[in-house]
Design a protein around this motif. Structure first.
Motif, PDB file in Angstrom:
ATOM      1  N   HIS A 259       0.834  -1.209   0.000  1.00  0.00           N
ATOM      2  CA  HIS A 259       0.000   0.000   0.000  1.00  0.00           C
ATOM      3  C   HIS A 259       0.860   1.246   0.000  1.00  0.00           C
ATOM      4  O   HIS A 259       1.919   1.285   0.624  1.00  0.00           O
TER       5      HIS A 259
ATOM      6  N   CYS B 231      -4.570   5.697  -0.598  1.00  0.00           N
ATOM      7  CA  CYS B 231      -3.657   4.816  -1.327  1.00  0.00           C
ATOM      8  C   CYS B 231      -4.128   4.817  -2.760  1.00  0.00           C
ATOM      9  O   CYS B 231      -5.318   4.659  -3.026  1.00  0.00           O
TER      10      CYS B 231
ATOM     11  N   HIS C  32      -7.436   0.635  -5.244  1.00  0.00           N
ATOM     12  CA  HIS C  32      -7.461   0.696  -3.778  1.00  0.00           C
ATOM     13  C   HIS C  32      -8.269   1.896  -3.266  1.00  0.00           C
ATOM     14  O   HIS C  32      -8.988   1.777  -2.278  1.00  0.00           O
TER      15      HIS C  32
ATOM     16  N   MET D 150      -9.784   2.812   0.325  1.00  0.00           N
ATOM     17  CA  MET D 150      -8.560   3.264   1.002  1.00  0.00           C
ATOM     18  C   MET D 150      -8.428   4.787   0.947  1.00  0.00           C
ATOM     19  O   MET D 150      -7.552   5.340   0.268  1.00  0.00           O
TER      20      MET D 150
HETATM   21 CU    CU Z   1      -3.559   0.250  -1.073  1.00  0.00          CU
END
Ligand code: CU
Length: 149
Positions: free
Chosen positions: A74, A132, A137, A142
């Motif tokens: 990440h 992220c 993501h 995220m």
């Molecule tokens: Cu990520």
């Protein structure tokens, strides 16, 4: 030297200068150890697919201590925003980072599962999004909002 490192060094230089001035002002001699940058720690946990972090802090210098709980790599990016909405690339899956780069106090490249990494930044008052931007993501969840008072 990449942008992240430059920003981190700038922030550290500012803290160093502030610490030196503070030491001179109160007349204490810290020369044995030398002035050291200090910043409050902000704990951050990343995982598939969430970011857990405080939702508000006061303006100032902070070290984001980013723990990747896995199971995949990440990134960690901080960006200022007025609207709370980030522009997407044509793929519809990732944030158009290039268009908002000048609003980024700092970022960390992808980190391995289990890694704990630090990002030191100076935060001015405003609204920020922590996210992220690895493929999909952001869309998967995220991202987290941070208000700096
Ligand atoms: Cu990520």
């Amino acid at each position: 030297m990449d942008w992240t490192v430059v920003n981190a060094l700038r922030a550290l230089a500012a803290f160093w200068a502030a610490g030196l001035l503070g030491a001179l002002a109160v007349g204490c001699d810290d020369s044995a150890r030398g002035p050291r940058p200090t910043a409050s720690i902000v704990p951050v946990a990343e995982g598939d697919f969430h970011i857990t972090a405080p939702s508000s802090v006061r303006a100032g210098g902070y070290t984001f201590r980013v723990h990747n709980e896995g199971p995949t790599h990440h990134e960690f990016i901080i960006v200022g925003t007025r609207t709370g909405v980030l522009p997407l690339r044509p793929d519809g899956l990732t944030v158009d980072e290039e268009s908002i780069e000048r609003l980024e106090p700092g970022s960390l490249v992808p980190g391995a599962p289990g890694a704990v990494r630090n990002l030191t930044v100076l935060l001015k008052p405003g609204r920020y999004i922590l996210f992220c931007n690895m493929e999909g993501h952001f869309m998967a969840g995220m991202h987290a909002e941070l208000v700096v008072a």
